[in-house]
Design a protein around this motif. Structure first.
Motif, PDB file in Angstrom:
ATOM      1  N   ALA A 128     -91.052 -18.502 -31.939  1.00  0.00           N
ATOM      2  CA  ALA A 128     -90.776 -18.650 -33.371  1.00  0.00           C
ATOM      3  C   ALA A 128     -89.888 -17.510 -33.867  1.00  0.00           C
ATOM      4  N   GLY A 129     -90.129 -16.308 -33.378  1.00  0.00           N
ATOM      5  CA  GLY A 129     -89.281 -15.176 -33.755  1.00  0.00           C
ATOM      6  C   GLY A 129     -87.849 -15.363 -33.303  1.00  0.00           C
ATOM      7  N   ASN A 130     -87.674 -15.911 -32.114  1.00  0.00           N
ATOM      8  CA  ASN A 130     -86.337 -16.183 -31.601  1.00  0.00           C
ATOM      9  C   ASN A 130     -85.627 -17.232 -32.456  1.00  0.00           C
ATOM     10  N   LEU A 131     -86.344 -18.305 -32.783  1.00  0.00           N
ATOM     11  CA  LEU A 131     -85.761 -19.352 -33.624  1.00  0.00           C
ATOM     12  C   LEU A 131     -85.442 -18.818 -35.016  1.00  0.00           C
ATOM     13  N   ALA A 132     -86.322 -17.999 -35.566  1.00  0.00           N
ATOM     14  CA  ALA A 132     -86.077 -17.421 -36.897  1.00  0.00           C
ATOM     15  C   ALA A 132     -84.834 -16.525 -36.881  1.00  0.00           C
ATOM     16  N   ALA A 133     -84.663 -15.744 -35.820  1.00  0.00           N
ATOM     17  CA  ALA A 133     -83.486 -14.881 -35.716  1.00  0.00           C
ATOM     18  C   ALA A 133     -82.210 -15.713 -35.611  1.00  0.00           C
ATOM     19  N   ALA A 134     -82.254 -16.773 -34.803  1.00  0.00           N
ATOM     20  CA  ALA A 134     -81.086 -17.649 -34.669  1.00  0.00           C
ATOM     21  C   ALA A 134     -80.759 -18.314 -36.002  1.00  0.00           C
ATOM     22  N   THR A 135     -81.795 -18.729 -36.718  1.00  0.00           N
ATOM     23  CA  THR A 135     -81.589 -19.361 -38.023  1.00  0.00           C
ATOM     24  C   THR A 135     -80.982 -18.379 -39.011  1.00  0.00           C
ATOM     25  N   ALA A 136     -81.517 -17.162 -39.033  1.00  0.00           N
ATOM     26  CA  ALA A 136     -80.982 -16.144 -39.947  1.00  0.00           C
ATOM     27  C   ALA A 136     -79.529 -15.824 -39.611  1.00  0.00           C
ATOM     28  N   ASP A 137     -79.202 -15.708 -38.328  1.00  0.00           N
ATOM     29  CA  ASP A 137     -77.821 -15.424 -37.924  1.00  0.00           C
ATOM     30  C   ASP A 137     -76.885 -16.552 -38.357  1.00  0.00           C
ATOM     31  N   HIS A 138     -77.333 -17.778 -38.185  1.00  0.00           N
ATOM     32  CA  HIS A 138     -76.498 -18.932 -38.508  1.00  0.00           C
ATOM     33  C   HIS A 138     -76.330 -19.093 -40.022  1.00  0.00           C
ATOM     34  N   VAL A 139     -77.446 -19.203 -40.714  1.00  0.00           N
ATOM     35  CA  VAL A 139     -77.405 -19.457 -42.152  1.00  0.00           C
ATOM     36  C   VAL A 139     -76.888 -18.229 -42.900  1.00  0.00           C
ATOM     37  N   GLY A 140     -77.459 -17.067 -42.577  1.00  0.00           N
ATOM     38  CA  GLY A 140     -77.024 -15.838 -43.237  1.00  0.00           C
ATOM     39  C   GLY A 140     -75.600 -15.456 -42.886  1.00  0.00           C
ATOM     40  N   GLY A 141     -75.162 -15.856 -41.685  1.00  0.00           N
ATOM     41  CA  GLY A 141     -73.808 -15.530 -41.249  1.00  0.00           C
ATOM     42  C   GLY A 141     -72.756 -16.465 -41.802  1.00  0.00           C
ATOM     43  N   GLY A 142     -73.167 -17.506 -42.500  1.00  0.00           N
ATOM     44  CA  GLY A 142     -72.213 -18.408 -43.116  1.00  0.00           C
ATOM     45  C   GLY A 142     -71.611 -19.449 -42.186  1.00  0.00           C
ATOM     46  N   PHE A 143     -72.308 -19.770 -41.091  1.00  0.00           N
ATOM     47  CA  PHE A 143     -71.824 -20.843 -40.230  1.00  0.00           C
ATOM     48  C   PHE A 143     -72.007 -22.178 -40.952  1.00  0.00           C
ATOM     49  N   PRO A 144     -71.228 -23.189 -40.570  1.00  0.00           N
ATOM     50  CA  PRO A 144     -71.394 -24.496 -41.216  1.00  0.00           C
ATOM     51  C   PRO A 144     -72.779 -25.067 -40.929  1.00  0.00           C
ATOM     52  N   GLY A 145     -73.359 -25.691 -41.927  1.00  0.00           N
ATOM     53  CA  GLY A 145     -74.667 -26.296 -41.770  1.00  0.00           C
ATOM     54  C   GLY A 145     -75.754 -25.466 -42.414  1.00  0.00           C
ATOM     55  N   ASP A 146     -76.977 -25.906 -42.201  1.00  0.00           N
ATOM     56  CA  ASP A 146     -78.129 -25.253 -42.813  1.00  0.00           C
ATOM     57  C   ASP A 146     -79.221 -25.053 -41.773  1.00  0.00           C
ATOM     58  N   ARG A 147     -80.434 -24.802 -42.232  1.00  0.00           N
ATOM     59  CA  ARG A 147     -81.553 -24.570 -41.314  1.00  0.00           C
ATOM     60  C   ARG A 147     -81.780 -25.751 -40.369  1.00  0.00           C
ATOM     61  N   SER A 148     -81.644 -26.951 -40.879  1.00  0.00           N
ATOM     62  CA  SER A 148     -81.870 -28.118 -40.012  1.00  0.00           C
ATOM     63  C   SER A 148     -80.782 -28.199 -38.938  1.00  0.00           C
ATOM     64  N   THR A 149     -79.583 -27.754 -39.241  1.00  0.00           N
ATOM     65  CA  THR A 149     -78.513 -27.711 -38.245  1.00  0.00           C
ATOM     66  C   THR A 149     -78.919 -26.801 -37.089  1.00  0.00           C
ATOM     67  N   VAL A 150     -79.450 -25.644 -37.431  1.00  0.00           N
ATOM     68  CA  VAL A 150     -79.865 -24.688 -36.404  1.00  0.00           C
ATOM     69  C   VAL A 150     -80.999 -25.267 -35.572  1.00  0.00           C
TER      70      VAL A 150
END
Length: 191
Positions: A128-150
């Motif tokens: 869960a920590g790994n997934l949360a970090a990936a989600t934060a990097d993606h969403v917080g980093g401004g990649f296209p998409g949202d949490r469901s994308t990740v």
């Protein structure tokens, strides 16, 4: 408790290899001792129980698989686009192939958590920590998409890695690269 961090790391690295090569049933203190070249009884001096070993092993595998921070920074300095996401997913596959044992150990840890309810919360916490970090990097980093994308990208890439790492002759490297391209194109929105 024994406090030699280098020895503990050697034992955990040996545990990764044992878990990847022999599965959960093969993960014993004796196998870890032999795999690390340590005297018999060393692992049991470092880990109070097999459950403690598995819990620390989960954290260790994620640390071992963490990408080089300098290379990560360089890759993340690029525009946060679908193409950069594709590059990051291909890089994930490259890193998985470079440390196949650690990724296989991750799959074994998932199975261990399903068989041992005492370990499930700890192992799940690491994933869960790994997934949360990936989600934060993606969403917080401004990649296209949202949490469901990740989440969908995470699940699709895990499935691809499971296939490629456990049956490497099923898909060739070129086909894997093509599948990564299809996964990213299907999941990550274009801008």
């Amino acid at each position: 408790m024994v406090r030699n961090p280098e020895r503990r790391r050697q034992l955990l690295d040996a545990a990764v290899e044992v878990l990847a090569g022999h599965g959960s049933r093969g993960l014993t203190f004796g196998a870890v001792d032999r795999g690390s070249g340590a005297p018999a009884g060393t692992a049991s001096n470092y880990f109070a129980s097999r459950d403690q070993l598995v819990d620390e092993l989960a954290a260790h595998v994620f640390e071992r698989l963490a990408p080089d921070p300098v290379e990560t920074e360089q890759r993340m300095a690029r525009p946060h686009s679908r193409e950069t996401e594709r590059d990051l997913m291909n890089w994930l596959v490259e890193r998985a192939m470079a440390d196949r044992a650690a990724h296989l150990a991750l799959f074994e840890l998932r199975l261990e958590a399903t068989r041992n309810p005492r370990l499930a919360p700890a192992v799940t916490r690491h994933f869960a920590g790994n997934l949360a970090a990936a989600t934060a990097d993606h969403v917080g980093g401004g990649f296209p998409g949202d949490r469901s994308t990740v989440l969908v990208l995470y699940l699709a890439m895990n499935g691809l890695l499971l296939e490629h790492l456990t049956m490497p002759d099923l898909l060739g490297d070129e086909e894997v690269a093509g599948v990564v391209d299809q996964i990213v194109s299907a999941i990550v929105p274009a801008r």
